[in-house]
Design a protein around this motif. Structure first.
Motif, short mmCIF file in Angstrom:
data_model
loop_
_atom_site.label_atom_id
_atom_site.label_comp_id
_atom_site.label_asym_id
_atom_site.label_seq_id
_atom_site.Cartn_x
_atom_site.Cartn_y
_atom_site.Cartn_z
N GLU A 43 59.22 56.12 65.10
CA GLU A 43 59.47 54.90 65.89
C GLU A 43 59.93 53.75 64.99
N GLN A 44 59.42 53.71 63.75
CA GLN A 44 59.90 52.67 62.83
C GLN A 44 61.36 52.90 62.46
N LEU A 45 61.71 54.17 62.32
CA LEU A 45 63.11 54.49 62.00
C LEU A 45 64.04 54.02 63.12
N ARG A 46 63.62 54.29 64.36
CA ARG A 46 64.44 53.84 65.50
C ARG A 46 64.58 52.33 65.49
N GLU A 47 63.47 51.66 65.22
CA GLU A 47 63.51 50.20 65.20
C GLU A 47 64.44 49.71 64.08
N ALA A 48 64.33 50.37 62.92
CA ALA A 48 65.18 49.98 61.79
C ALA A 48 66.65 50.19 62.15
N ALA A 49 66.95 51.34 62.76
CA ALA A 49 68.35 51.63 63.13
C ALA A 49 68.87 50.56 64.08
N ALA A 363 69.00 54.64 68.44
CA ALA A 363 69.39 53.28 68.08
C ALA A 363 68.82 52.28 69.09
N LYS A 364 67.92 52.78 69.94
CA LYS A 364 67.28 51.94 70.95
C LYS A 364 68.28 51.23 71.86
N VAL A 365 69.34 51.92 72.22
CA VAL A 365 70.25 51.37 73.22
C VAL A 365 69.53 51.45 74.57
N ASN A 366 69.46 50.34 75.28
CA ASN A 366 68.74 50.31 76.56
C ASN A 366 69.64 50.76 77.70
N LEU A 367 69.99 52.05 77.65
CA LEU A 367 70.99 52.58 78.58
C LEU A 367 70.61 52.42 80.04
N GLY A 368 69.36 52.77 80.38
CA GLY A 368 68.92 52.71 81.77
C GLY A 368 68.94 51.29 82.29
N GLU A 369 68.43 50.37 81.49
CA GLU A 369 68.39 48.97 81.90
C GLU A 369 69.81 48.44 82.12
N GLN A 370 70.74 48.93 81.28
CA GLN A 370 72.12 48.47 81.44
C GLN A 370 72.78 49.03 82.70
N ILE A 371 72.39 50.24 83.08
CA ILE A 371 72.94 50.78 84.34
C ILE A 371 72.42 49.96 85.51
N TYR A 372 71.13 49.63 85.44
CA TYR A 372 70.55 48.75 86.47
C TYR A 372 71.35 47.43 86.52
N ALA A 373 71.63 46.87 85.35
CA ALA A 373 72.36 45.59 85.30
C ALA A 373 73.78 45.74 85.86
N TRP A 374 74.44 46.85 85.54
CA TRP A 374 75.79 47.07 86.09
C TRP A 374 75.75 47.13 87.61
#
Ligand code: SF4
Lengths: 452, 248
Positions: A43-49, A363-374
């Motif tokens: 999880e730290q690696l993901r956050e760092a990325a 890379a912790k892209v918030n894909l689901g949240e962005q679909i909701y936003a679209w």
């Protein structure tokens, strides 16, 4: 019905194949899970990325120029292309200046995005995919259905038949080892006679003026070793600061993509050999525009691992071709919307908002949240489905008026079941309607029937 | 401590027994709980379909209905997660009375019992095998259990509560938090894929050997119950509060 919904229905109609496709991809997701679970610092690696990408994107011009300076000092020729047309022209120019018309390619989604291969073929330059999955798709004259596993939807028997036709393999032999060896012989010949090699770029390291290419088959290395012209193409979001950050990404990429600790080959190109040339083309093609889109700029953090596809329950059951954009799954829904909501808005329905993609993304892209936003933007963009809008408006009217709501639901127990539980109700395609045969909780409470 | 029960629209109409059990459960834990009358919908279906603006008047209505309570508790993870995540930017807040907005006071029922009430003991018995349905918004937004994608230690608030029920045997499907395919409007708009997801999920639950699928979201349970009835399968759905108040 949305374009995705229609195409998905055709895919799902073959239940057996859908189940096979779902399982094949879920195995990849499970392998990824095992890898993620085995690194305590995952999880730290993901956050760092995520933070490295965030930082780089907010200083993008500086890092790109730094990369250009250092790469040029290393003897790499750097070009810039504003869009697909300029990329294609630049590639053609470089080839014309150098001479030759046989090009071997390793995997690059950017080349799909810019339709580079057909462009070159039309101009008499043979461009051969050398990644096995990509080559299968090229021989089938079909686009990839997944960004990392381009032929994941093709069964090995079908590959056997294809190779019989195209490469003259034994009739009825679909043994994977046999077919792989046949492909290897076929590609070896292409490598030996190639004039030019092309690769994508997984990471461009600004500090070093170098770039990394990750493959499992060593095909990029074969191509670049045999030819004396290497053209590498990259989206401008591929730049990262330094080797230390490269370490973070290489630890995440293969684990997320295929559940390997690292890709079999991680090759870093830093300067051309004596007498050889390396050209890098940095492509914008809408990325600067995305960077200015505050709600959706996170998409530029993506390292194209494909994990969001493997985990997506909808993608696994609808296949890559059910999406109208050339990239499928949660990533493709988002990138398609960034490209053109008018053209690709029909994919946005293909999401149950389960948010697994956001959790799986390295890379912790918030894909689901962005679909909701679209979805919130679709009506004002004029690309929302009319029937859905009507349904929402009606529901809203009822819910805003408690009188209408409770009067309405009060009558439901008296409506004969066949009126709503029938084949004209889309709900009933796969399920029965719930039963409306009780008084509402609200009524029971009012009548004092809830034990207090 | 003033506690209000939030009974979402479809639970109110279709599953009054879930509302009743929620009330009974809270009372049995010594909590004085009220039900503000004439609740309708929190607005989630409109928002997920892309019409958040339509959810605004509903959100304002919810804020008014529940203005006087310290805690608002509902037996539906996805509705609660919508209120918690969506309301702060949908409703304007005037903090002059010092009361936090609804988003900060609302809890999913199991979450409330597990995190706030923390009972040693729950007076229920259920001599059956149950498979836990970890619903998406419950897991990934409310944190009712550890999402399978993350490398964090396993926990499950639902399991912790169920373990207090006498005689129960608890299972989880192999794909422990894969979406069942309900997704609100998704179930209609993408009915083919949604149906396939529902079928797969129900069968994953069945292969645990459980007699019941239980969870904190009546919407997922409704969808799966529909699949079960259509396909004539030998498993039933039951909301977790019905098990936490059972005596069988
Ligand atoms: S969005 Fe994330 S999970 Fe999806 S391909 Fe990109 S990096 Fe991988």
């Amino acid at each position: 019905m949305s374009s995705h919904s229609k195409a998905a229905r055709r895919f799902v109609a073959n239940r057996e194949r859908t189940a096979w496709h779902d399982k094949a991809l879920y195995i990849v997701r499970s392998k990824r899970d095992r890898m993620a679970q085995s690194l305590p610092e995952w999880e730290q690696l993901r956050e760092a990325a995520s933070q490295i990408k965030q930082h780089t994107l907010s200083h993008l011009a500086d890092y790109l120029e730094k990369f250009e300076r250092n790469a040029t000092a290393n003897g790499i020729v750097v070009h810039w292309a504003a869009d697909a047309a300029e990329l294609n022209r630049t590639v053609e120019d470089i080839i014309r200046q150098h001479g030759g018309n046989k090009l071997v390619k390793s995997k690059s989604m950017l080349s799909e995005e810019c339709e580079l291969t057909p462009y070159l073929e039309e101009r008499g330059i043979e461009a051969v995919e050398t990644d096995l999955g990509e080559r299968i798709m090229q021989l089938m004259h079909c686009p990839p259905s997944h960004i990392v596993l381009p032929a994941i939807h093709v069964k090995r028997e079908e590959v056997g038949e294809l190779f019989e036709r195209e490469l003259g393999t034994e009739v009825g032999n679909s043994d994977p080892t046999y077919l792989t060896h046949a492909a290897r012989r076929h590609l070896r010949d292409k490598f030996l006679t190639a004039d030019i090699s092309m690769t994508g770029v997984n990471f461009a390291i600004a500090e070093e003026g170098a770039f990394a290419v990750c493959t499992n088959e060593g095909n990029a290395d074969m191509g670049t070793s045999f030819t004396d012209l290497h053209i590498a193409i990259m989206g401008l979001e591929k730049v990262i600061p330094d080797y230390a950050s490269l370490g973070v990404f290489t630890r995440l990429l293969a684990r997320s993509a295929t559940g390997q600790a690292v890709t079999t080959y991680t090759s870093i190109y830093r300067r051309p050999e004596e007498g050889k040339q390396i050209h890098v083309i940095i492509v914008d093609n809408g990325r600067t525009k995305s960077l200015h889109n505050e709600a959706h700029r996170n998409m530029l953090k993506c390292i194209r691992c494909g994990a969001c596809m493997n985990t997506c329950p909808v993608y696994r059951r609808s296949g890559g071709y059910s999406y109208s954009y050339f990239i499928p799954g949660p990533l493709g829904i988002n990138l398609g919307m960034l490209r053109s909501p008018e053209q690709y808005g029909g994919n946005a329905s293909g999401c149950s908002l389960c948010y697994s993609c956001s959790n799986v993304c390295p890379a912790k892209v918030n894909l689901g949240e962005q679909i909701y936003a679209w979805r919130q933007e679709m009506d004002s963009l004029g690309v929302a489905a009319k029937s859905k809008k009507a349904m929402v408006k009606a529901m809203n009217l009822i819910m805003r008026h408690r009188g209408i709501f409770y009067a309405g639901v009060g009558t439901l127990p008296y409506v004969p079941r066949f009126v709503y539980n029938n084949r004209f109700n889309p709900w009933c395609e796969a399920r029965e309607m719930p039963h409306f045969d009780t008084k509402s909780f609200n009524t029971l409470w009012k009548q004092g029937k809830i034990k207090r | 401590m003033k506690v209000a029960l939030f009974i979402p629209c479809y639970v109110n109409v279709l599953y009054p027994q879930v509302g009743e059990a929620s009330y009974r459960l809270l009372r049995s834990l010594g909590i004085d709980v009220d039900y503000p009358l004439d609740q309708t919908c929190c607005g989630q279906p409109m928002a997920n379909a892309g019409y958040e603006a339509d959810a605004k008047p509903l959100a304002e209505r919810m804020e008014r209905l529940f203005a006087d309570y310290d805690y608002v508790v509902g037996p539906s993870a996805s509705c609660v997660s919508f209120v918690r995540e969506g309301y702060p930017h949908l409703v304007e807040h005037h903090h002059n009375d010092g009361r936090p907005c609804l988003a900060e006071r609302i809890y999913e029922l199991c979450e409330f019992i597990h995190d706030v009430v923390k009972p040693e003991h729950i007076d229920a018995s259920f001599h059956h095998k149950v498979s836990i349905h970890n619903s998406c918004h419950g897991v990934r937004h409310l944190g009712l259990s550890a999402p399978s994608e993350l490398n964090i230690p396993y926990y499950s608030k639902l399991r912790a509560l169920l373990e207090k029920v006498e005689g129960i045997e608890i299972f989880e499907p192999q794909r422990r938090d894969e979406c069942c395919g309900f997704g609100g409007m998704f179930a209609i708009e993408e009915s083919a894929v949604s149906g396939c997801m529902g079928h797969d999920k129900v069968h994953d639950h069945i292969s645990t050997g459980a007699e019941y699928i239980t969870g904190a979201d009546s919407s997922c349970l409704m969808h799966m119950q529909g699949v079960i009835e259509k396909e004539g399968l030998a498993i039933r759905t039951k909301h977790i509060v019905e098990i936490l108040t059972a005596n069988e």
